[in-house]
Design an enzyme around this catalytic site. Structure first.
Site, PDB file in Angstrom:
ATOM      1  N   TYR A 114     -95.746  39.269  81.275  1.00  0.00           N
ATOM      2  CA  TYR A 114     -96.780  39.319  80.233  1.00  0.00           C
ATOM      3  C   TYR A 114     -97.975  38.462  80.648  1.00  0.00           C
ATOM      4  O   TYR A 114     -99.137  38.918  80.621  1.00  0.00           O
ATOM      5  CB  TYR A 114     -96.218  38.815  78.884  1.00  0.00           C
ATOM      6  CG  TYR A 114     -97.301  38.456  77.898  1.00  0.00           C
ATOM      7  CD1 TYR A 114     -98.054  39.445  77.272  1.00  0.00           C
ATOM      8  CD2 TYR A 114     -97.616  37.116  77.621  1.00  0.00           C
ATOM      9  CE1 TYR A 114     -99.084  39.117  76.392  1.00  0.00           C
ATOM     10  CE2 TYR A 114     -98.633  36.786  76.744  1.00  0.00           C
ATOM     11  CZ  TYR A 114     -99.364  37.785  76.133  1.00  0.00           C
ATOM     12  OH  TYR A 114    -100.381  37.452  75.276  1.00  0.00           O
TER      13      TYR A 114
ATOM     14  N   SER B 119    -105.074  34.669  77.196  1.00  0.00           N
ATOM     15  CA  SER B 119    -104.112  33.722  76.639  1.00  0.00           C
ATOM     16  C   SER B 119    -104.121  32.434  77.437  1.00  0.00           C
ATOM     17  O   SER B 119    -104.384  32.441  78.652  1.00  0.00           O
ATOM     18  CB  SER B 119    -102.722  34.356  76.703  1.00  0.00           C
ATOM     19  OG  SER B 119    -101.731  33.389  76.467  1.00  0.00           O
TER      20      SER B 119
ATOM     21  N   LYS C 290    -102.182  39.339  81.749  1.00  0.00           N
ATOM     22  CA  LYS C 290    -103.419  38.710  81.245  1.00  0.00           C
ATOM     23  C   LYS C 290    -104.265  38.222  82.418  1.00  0.00           C
ATOM     24  O   LYS C 290    -105.484  38.430  82.452  1.00  0.00           O
ATOM     25  CB  LYS C 290    -103.091  37.554  80.290  1.00  0.00           C
ATOM     26  CG  LYS C 290    -102.452  37.998  78.995  1.00  0.00           C
ATOM     27  CD  LYS C 290    -103.406  38.840  78.168  1.00  0.00           C
ATOM     28  CE  LYS C 290    -102.772  39.400  76.926  1.00  0.00           C
ATOM     29  NZ  LYS C 290    -103.572  40.455  76.282  1.00  0.00           N
TER      30      LYS C 290
HETATM   31  P1  NAD Z   1     -99.929  42.653  67.786  1.00  0.00           P
HETATM   32  O1  NAD Z   1     -98.744  43.232  68.479  1.00  0.00           O
HETATM   33  O2  NAD Z   1     -99.793  42.300  66.352  1.00  0.00           O
HETATM   34  O3  NAD Z   1    -101.196  43.614  67.964  1.00  0.00           O
HETATM   35  C1  NAD Z   1    -101.380  44.411  69.090  1.00  0.00           C
HETATM   36  C2  NAD Z   1    -101.707  45.812  68.605  1.00  0.00           C
HETATM   37  O4  NAD Z   1    -101.921  46.657  69.739  1.00  0.00           O
HETATM   38  C3  NAD Z   1    -100.589  46.445  67.781  1.00  0.00           C
HETATM   39  O5  NAD Z   1    -101.121  46.928  66.576  1.00  0.00           O
HETATM   40  C4  NAD Z   1    -100.079  47.588  68.654  1.00  0.00           C
HETATM   41  O6  NAD Z   1     -99.627  48.690  67.888  1.00  0.00           O
HETATM   42  C5  NAD Z   1    -101.304  47.910  69.486  1.00  0.00           C
HETATM   43  N1  NAD Z   1    -101.037  48.519  70.800  1.00  0.00           N
HETATM   44  C6  NAD Z   1    -100.226  48.079  71.798  1.00  0.00           C
HETATM   45  N2  NAD Z   1    -100.286  48.918  72.860  1.00  0.00           N
HETATM   46  C7  NAD Z   1    -101.156  49.914  72.511  1.00  0.00           C
HETATM   47  C8  NAD Z   1    -101.627  51.069  73.176  1.00  0.00           C
HETATM   48  N3  NAD Z   1    -101.208  51.399  74.399  1.00  0.00           N
HETATM   49  N4  NAD Z   1    -102.499  51.865  72.530  1.00  0.00           N
HETATM   50  C9  NAD Z   1    -102.925  51.567  71.283  1.00  0.00           C
HETATM   51  N5  NAD Z   1    -102.511  50.488  70.605  1.00  0.00           N
HETATM   52  C10 NAD Z   1    -101.640  49.665  71.218  1.00  0.00           C
HETATM   53  O7  NAD Z   1    -100.372  41.367  68.644  1.00  0.00           O
HETATM   54  P2  NAD Z   1    -101.417  40.234  68.304  1.00  0.00           P
HETATM   55  O8  NAD Z   1    -100.673  38.977  68.111  1.00  0.00           O
HETATM   56  O9  NAD Z   1    -102.353  40.688  67.268  1.00  0.00           O
HETATM   57  O10 NAD Z   1    -102.147  40.122  69.709  1.00  0.00           O
HETATM   58  C11 NAD Z   1    -103.338  40.824  69.997  1.00  0.00           C
HETATM   59  C12 NAD Z   1    -103.747  40.562  71.444  1.00  0.00           C
HETATM   60  O11 NAD Z   1    -103.895  39.149  71.640  1.00  0.00           O
HETATM   61  C13 NAD Z   1    -102.714  41.026  72.467  1.00  0.00           C
HETATM   62  O12 NAD Z   1    -103.389  41.517  73.599  1.00  0.00           O
HETATM   63  C14 NAD Z   1    -101.982  39.739  72.816  1.00  0.00           C
HETATM   64  O13 NAD Z   1    -101.429  39.780  74.110  1.00  0.00           O
HETATM   65  C15 NAD Z   1    -103.113  38.718  72.738  1.00  0.00           C
HETATM   66  N6  NAD Z   1    -102.621  37.367  72.484  1.00  0.00           N
HETATM   67  C16 NAD Z   1    -101.850  37.121  71.392  1.00  0.00           C
HETATM   68  C17 NAD Z   1    -101.373  35.838  71.164  1.00  0.00           C
HETATM   69  C18 NAD Z   1    -100.516  35.537  69.963  1.00  0.00           C
HETATM   70  O14 NAD Z   1     -99.946  34.451  69.898  1.00  0.00           O
HETATM   71  N7  NAD Z   1    -100.378  36.419  68.983  1.00  0.00           N
HETATM   72  C19 NAD Z   1    -101.694  34.803  72.053  1.00  0.00           C
HETATM   73  C20 NAD Z   1    -102.501  35.093  73.159  1.00  0.00           C
HETATM   74  C21 NAD Z   1    -102.970  36.383  73.364  1.00  0.00           C
HETATM   75  C1  UD1 Z   2     -95.271  31.661  73.471  1.00  0.00           C
HETATM   76  C2  UD1 Z   2     -95.252  32.380  74.801  1.00  0.00           C
HETATM   77  C3  UD1 Z   2     -96.684  32.504  75.303  1.00  0.00           C
HETATM   78  C4  UD1 Z   2     -97.540  33.246  74.262  1.00  0.00           C
HETATM   79  C5  UD1 Z   2     -97.443  32.473  72.932  1.00  0.00           C
HETATM   80  C6  UD1 Z   2     -98.186  33.150  71.832  1.00  0.00           C
HETATM   81  C7  UD1 Z   2     -93.067  31.843  75.793  1.00  0.00           C
HETATM   82  C8  UD1 Z   2     -92.363  31.098  76.871  1.00  0.00           C
HETATM   83  N1  UD1 Z   2     -94.409  31.633  75.709  1.00  0.00           N
HETATM   84  O1  UD1 Z   2     -95.882  30.419  73.670  1.00  0.00           O
HETATM   85  O2  UD1 Z   2     -96.727  33.197  76.518  1.00  0.00           O
HETATM   86  O3  UD1 Z   2     -98.893  33.299  74.688  1.00  0.00           O
HETATM   87  O4  UD1 Z   2     -96.068  32.375  72.550  1.00  0.00           O
HETATM   88  O5  UD1 Z   2     -97.596  34.373  71.487  1.00  0.00           O
HETATM   89  O6  UD1 Z   2     -92.475  32.597  75.045  1.00  0.00           O
HETATM   90  N2  UD1 Z   2     -90.095  26.673  69.428  1.00  0.00           N
HETATM   91  C9  UD1 Z   2     -88.895  26.202  68.934  1.00  0.00           C
HETATM   92  N3  UD1 Z   2     -88.089  27.082  68.273  1.00  0.00           N
HETATM   93  C10 UD1 Z   2     -88.407  28.387  68.083  1.00  0.00           C
HETATM   94  C11 UD1 Z   2     -89.643  28.864  68.590  1.00  0.00           C
HETATM   95  C12 UD1 Z   2     -90.452  27.972  69.270  1.00  0.00           C
HETATM   96  O7  UD1 Z   2     -88.572  25.023  69.074  1.00  0.00           O
HETATM   97  O8  UD1 Z   2     -87.617  29.135  67.488  1.00  0.00           O
HETATM   98  C13 UD1 Z   2     -90.993  25.715  70.110  1.00  0.00           C
HETATM   99  C14 UD1 Z   2     -91.299  26.087  71.554  1.00  0.00           C
HETATM  100  O9  UD1 Z   2     -90.379  25.495  72.432  1.00  0.00           O
HETATM  101  C15 UD1 Z   2     -92.727  25.503  71.705  1.00  0.00           C
HETATM  102  C16 UD1 Z   2     -93.326  25.637  70.297  1.00  0.00           C
HETATM  103  O10 UD1 Z   2     -92.221  25.765  69.413  1.00  0.00           O
HETATM  104  O11 UD1 Z   2     -92.664  24.136  72.033  1.00  0.00           O
HETATM  105  C17 UD1 Z   2     -94.217  26.865  70.142  1.00  0.00           C
HETATM  106  O12 UD1 Z   2     -93.487  28.013  70.577  1.00  0.00           O
HETATM  107  P1  UD1 Z   2     -94.085  29.519  70.435  1.00  0.00           P
HETATM  108  O13 UD1 Z   2     -94.563  29.710  69.045  1.00  0.00           O
HETATM  109  O14 UD1 Z   2     -93.043  30.448  70.934  1.00  0.00           O
HETATM  110  O15 UD1 Z   2     -95.361  29.517  71.380  1.00  0.00           O
HETATM  111  P2  UD1 Z   2     -95.497  29.121  72.936  1.00  0.00           P
HETATM  112  O16 UD1 Z   2     -94.237  28.639  73.513  1.00  0.00           O
HETATM  113  O17 UD1 Z   2     -96.673  28.224  73.052  1.00  0.00           O
END
Ligand code: NAD
Ligand code: UD1
Length: 334
Positions: free
Chosen positions: A148, A124, A152
């Site tokens: 969290y 991330s 990572k």
């Molecule tokens: P998500 O929660 O939709 O998907 C994660 C999946 O992992 C889920 O289906 C959950 O059931 C499964 N899971 C969790 N722990 C498990 C375990 N111990 N065994 C088996 N399955 C397990 O999340 P996502 O948004 O699809 O994110 C996927 C990956 O990307 C995660 O590692 C997350 O940290 C990373 N990531 C996500 C974002 C984002 O904004 N969505 C940003 C940066 C990194």
């Molecule tokens: C958040 C997480 C980050 C994670 C990412 C993707 C925090 C502090 N950071 O990042 O670790 O990797 O999500 O899952 O939670 N915002 C509003 N109102 C809302 C929601 C968000 O104004 O209800 C604003 C936030 O202040 C930010 C932007 O929208 O400026 C994006 O927010 P968000 O979608 O939560 O992502 P990140 O903050 O980038």
């Protein structure tokens, strides 16, 4: 080629399964469904007309993971399984360290044992912490503000050390910026449990009337209009970035930002959402959210050059696709 996708029933995992199947890979999903539903795997079949092999297991369970490696000839692993809520990680740090670190350790150990040399990890942009934008892969880690983010950073270090000790191994660390949007079928997308933490699912729920208005967390940042700036990337572009990463052939550790390279403020995003979907989004300006930074966007030149990958879908498409999925999605049933 058979690819094991852990967390493949989740938001990014399901979209990546589609991209993999469309690129001709066979897909095996391992997921404990702790934050996803079995139905999402059926949707993958509806969209692609192809099957995925599903193991409902916990990836922290060594025996269950090794059984998958024994029963299948696996060519590569994409590791999404993990817990991802920043706020929850502050309240339950043990659960986050235990789940996210142990999943990674168990999987990489199975890869070493069964000689699977290709591993792609979901990292991330949070690992850049307080560095200055745009974030470049060569920047040192900055202190992340929550458990969290620490998981990572720690997993990146663990995978780097293990690869250095096993030079025939290829590990690709993908640092995602802000994935949003949904597959254009409207069948799969982001469906967080409870009240959304992230901006786009909150906006779509306001559009649907499920939330009354959006709280904008601060309008006094040093940005174009005072609201936070982020690098929003369409989830299908992100998914296609994983397919490109699997094709990395040289051994060693490779780190890539997956973003668009373009920063967008909260107010700019709302305006685009309103224009393309013809809906007014009610909002109120509130205090800053603890832990937020003013601006976060990527330098994407490395992925473009080395992976021959670039995000293609624009903000209008992200907003349209997110809203199409929200309209189709029944929060009560699924
Ligand atoms: P998500 O929660 O939709 O998907 C994660 C999946 O992992 C889920 O289906 C959950 O059931 C499964 N899971 C969790 N722990 C498990 C375990 N111990 N065994 C088996 N399955 C397990 O999340 P996502 O948004 O699809 O994110 C996927 C990956 O990307 C995660 O590692 C997350 O940290 C990373 N990531 C996500 C974002 C984002 O904004 N969505 C940003 C940066 C990194
Ligand atoms: C958040 C997480 C980050 C994670 C990412 C993707 C925090 C502090 N950071 O990042 O670790 O990797 O999500 O899952 O939670 N915002 C509003 N109102 C809302 C929601 C968000 O104004 O209800 C604003 C936030 O202040 C930010 C932007 O929208 O400026 C994006 O927010 P968000 O979608 O939560 O992502 P990140 O903050 O980038």
């Amino acid at each position: 080629m058979n690819i094991l996708v852990t967390g493949g029933a989740g938001y990014i995992g399901t979209h990546t399964c589609i991209a993999l199947l469309e690129a001709g890979y066979s897909v095996i999903v391992a997921d404990n469904l702790s934050n996803s539903k079995r139905e999402s795997l059926e949707k993958i079949k509806t969209i692609t007309n192809k099957e995925v092999l599903f193991y409902e297991i916990d990836v922290t369970n060594t025996q269950a993971v090794e059984e998958i490696f024994q029963q299948n000839s696996i060519d590569g692993v994409i590791h999404f399984a993990g817990l991802k809520s920043v706020g929850e990680s502050v309240e339950k740090p043990f659960m986050y360290y235990q789940n996210n670190l142990v999943c990674t350790l168990v999987l990489i150990n199975a890869c070493l044992k069964y000689d699977v040399r290709r591993f792609v990890f979901s990292s991330s942009a949070t690992v850049y912490g307080g560095n200055h934008v745009p974030f470049v892969e060569t920047m040192n880690f900055s202190q992340t503000s929550n458990p969290y983010g620490e998981t990572k950073a720690m997993c990146e270090r663990i995978l780097t050390d293990i690869t250095n000790a096993n030079p025939s191994f290829t590990v690709t660390l993908l640092r995602y910026f802000n994935p949003v949007g949904a597959h254009n079928s409207g069948l799969i997308g982001e469906a967080p449990n409870g009240i959304p933490n992230n901006l786009m699912p909150y906006v779509t729920q306001v559009a649907k009337g499920k939330q009354e208005y959006l709280n904008i967390f601060g309008n006094d940042y040093p940005t174009i209009d005072g609201t936070g700036v982020r690098d929003y990337i369409h989830v299908m572009d992100l998914a296609e970035g994983h397919v490109a990463a699997l094709n990395t052939v040289t051994a060693g550790v490779h780190i890539y930002n997956l973003g668009t390279g373009q920063g967008t403020s909260v107010l700019q995003l709302i305006k685009i959402f309103e224009e393309v979907n013809g809906i007014v989004i009610r909002f109120k300006i509130t205090d800053r959210r603890q832990g937020d930074i003013a601006s976060c966007f990527a330098d994407v030149s490395k992925a473009r050059k080395e992976l021959d990958w670039i995000a293609k879908r624009d903000l209008e498409t992200m907003c349209k696709d997110a809203w199409r999925f929200e309209q189709n999605y029944n929060h009560q049933v699924m």
